[in-house]
Design a protein around this motif. Sequence first.
Motif, mmCIF file in Angstrom:
data_model
loop_
_atom_site.group_PDB
_atom_site.id
_atom_site.type_symbol
_atom_site.label_atom_id
_atom_site.label_comp_id
_atom_site.label_asym_id
_atom_site.label_seq_id
_atom_site.Cartn_x
_atom_site.Cartn_y
_atom_site.Cartn_z
ATOM 1 N N ALA A 139 1.229 -1.453 0.171
ATOM 2 C CA ALA A 139 0.120 -0.028 0.105
ATOM 3 C C ALA A 139 0.839 1.561 -0.045
ATOM 4 C CB ALA A 139 -1.081 0.576 1.514
ATOM 5 N N GLY A 140 0.902 2.037 -1.084
ATOM 6 C CA GLY A 140 0.589 3.100 -0.652
ATOM 7 C C GLY A 140 2.595 4.116 -1.177
ATOM 8 N N MET A 141 3.418 2.679 -0.794
ATOM 9 C CA MET A 141 4.810 2.899 -1.173
ATOM 10 C C MET A 141 5.500 3.646 -2.314
ATOM 11 S SD MET A 141 8.192 0.248 -0.492
ATOM 12 C CE MET A 141 8.209 -0.384 -1.911
ATOM 13 N N THR A 142 4.353 2.881 -3.527
ATOM 14 C CA THR A 142 4.930 3.868 -4.943
ATOM 15 C C THR A 142 3.360 4.819 -5.271
ATOM 16 O OG1 THR A 142 4.525 2.292 -6.256
ATOM 17 C CG2 THR A 142 6.384 2.462 -5.212
ATOM 18 N N ASP A 143 3.740 5.441 -6.640
ATOM 19 C CA ASP A 143 2.426 6.023 -6.660
ATOM 20 C C ASP A 143 1.894 5.308 -7.812
ATOM 21 O OD1 ASP A 143 2.250 7.998 -5.743
ATOM 22 O OD2 ASP A 143 3.046 9.514 -6.832
ATOM 23 N N ASP A 144 2.301 3.928 -7.993
ATOM 24 C CA ASP A 144 1.677 2.188 -8.484
ATOM 25 C C ASP A 144 0.195 2.532 -8.500
ATOM 26 O OD1 ASP A 144 0.977 0.078 -10.280
ATOM 27 O OD2 ASP A 144 2.094 -0.679 -9.054
ATOM 28 N N ARG A 145 -1.092 3.108 -8.932
ATOM 29 C CA ARG A 145 -2.124 3.344 -9.414
ATOM 30 C C ARG A 145 -3.181 2.269 -10.040
ATOM 31 N NH1 ARG A 145 -2.823 8.500 -6.816
ATOM 32 N NH2 ARG A 145 -0.871 10.041 -8.108
ATOM 33 N N LYS A 179 -2.582 -0.807 -7.615
ATOM 34 C CA LYS A 179 -2.312 -1.442 -6.514
ATOM 35 C C LYS A 179 -3.376 -0.625 -5.485
ATOM 36 C CE LYS A 179 2.171 -2.113 -6.025
ATOM 37 N NZ LYS A 179 3.286 -2.436 -5.448
ATOM 38 N N VAL A 180 -2.650 0.087 -4.251
ATOM 39 C CA VAL A 180 -3.585 0.571 -3.605
ATOM 40 C C VAL A 180 -2.649 1.514 -3.356
ATOM 41 C CG1 VAL A 180 -4.502 0.444 -1.395
ATOM 42 C CG2 VAL A 180 -4.303 -1.601 -2.474
ATOM 43 N N ARG A 219 -4.916 -3.973 -9.759
ATOM 44 C CA ARG A 219 -4.053 -5.063 -9.222
ATOM 45 C C ARG A 219 -4.781 -5.172 -7.696
ATOM 46 N NH1 ARG A 219 1.905 -3.860 -10.556
ATOM 47 N NH2 ARG A 219 2.105 -4.740 -8.878
ATOM 48 N N ALA A 220 -5.521 -4.313 -7.745
ATOM 49 C CA ALA A 220 -5.976 -5.140 -6.298
ATOM 50 C C ALA A 220 -7.473 -5.738 -6.111
ATOM 51 C CB ALA A 220 -6.512 -3.554 -5.119
ATOM 52 N N GLU A 221 -7.684 -6.202 -8.089
ATOM 53 C CA GLU A 221 -9.252 -7.093 -7.532
ATOM 54 C C GLU A 221 -8.980 -8.658 -7.111
ATOM 55 O OE1 GLU A 221 -12.284 -7.050 -11.689
ATOM 56 O OE2 GLU A 221 -9.820 -8.191 -11.974
ATOM 57 N N HIS A 251 -10.070 -7.222 -3.652
ATOM 58 C CA HIS A 251 -9.865 -8.267 -2.788
ATOM 59 C C HIS A 251 -9.771 -7.706 -1.650
ATOM 60 C CE1 HIS A 251 -7.541 -11.413 -1.083
ATOM 61 N NE2 HIS A 251 -7.834 -12.193 -2.529
ATOM 62 N N GLY A 252 -10.423 -8.929 -0.847
ATOM 63 C CA GLY A 252 -10.395 -8.845 0.871
ATOM 64 C C GLY A 252 -8.846 -8.205 1.329
ATOM 65 N N GLY A 253 -8.383 -9.237 0.929
ATOM 66 C CA GLY A 253 -6.730 -8.954 2.057
ATOM 67 C C GLY A 253 -5.564 -7.115 1.305
ATOM 68 N N ALA A 254 -6.697 -6.901 -0.125
ATOM 69 C CA ALA A 254 -6.322 -5.335 -0.358
ATOM 70 C C ALA A 254 -6.866 -4.583 0.873
ATOM 71 C CB ALA A 254 -7.697 -5.316 -1.554
ATOM 72 N N THR A 255 -8.087 -4.865 1.017
ATOM 73 C CA THR A 255 -8.697 -3.619 1.982
ATOM 74 C C THR A 255 -8.192 -3.918 3.345
ATOM 75 O OG1 THR A 255 -11.141 -4.346 0.576
ATOM 76 C CG2 THR A 255 -10.907 -3.487 2.715
#
Length: 156
Positions: free
Chosen positions: A24-30, A32-33, A54-56, A63-67
Amino acid sequence: MSWPEPGWTSVQPFPFTAARSAFAGMTDDRDKVVLRYYKRGDGALVATAAFGPRAEGAPGLVHGGATLTALDEALGAAAWVAGMPCLTVRLETEFRRGLPVGAACLVTTHVERMRHGLADVAGELAGEDGTVYARALGRFKRLSPEAMKAMFGRTL
């Protein structure tokens, strides 16, 4: 509703990049999360959350893991901002609805208690229309200076 709202101040809850999750949030890779942190006028820490493709998990849903990752990081960030560098000890999550990929969300946090080197933090992830997608309660343990040095190569 548009975030950030007037009066919110952008903050970086973690003093160095190594304290950020690889998810999460470490990069600006939009794809992901992506989390962006703000302090509201009432002192609460909030985070805008964007979930890319990529969070799907299930088709069209995050995905619940991304949440869970977003909630874990935001609740821990609230403890860091309150002066307690920490790691997660326990995280209880209630998933209330499927979160659509691409939805704009807000994680609102509240430090409920800090004592004996532990912080109890609550939070929820909601959409722009107020729909609550997930809630979490977390317990976080203070990191000693030695543990911070071992994990991150330095202390605060």
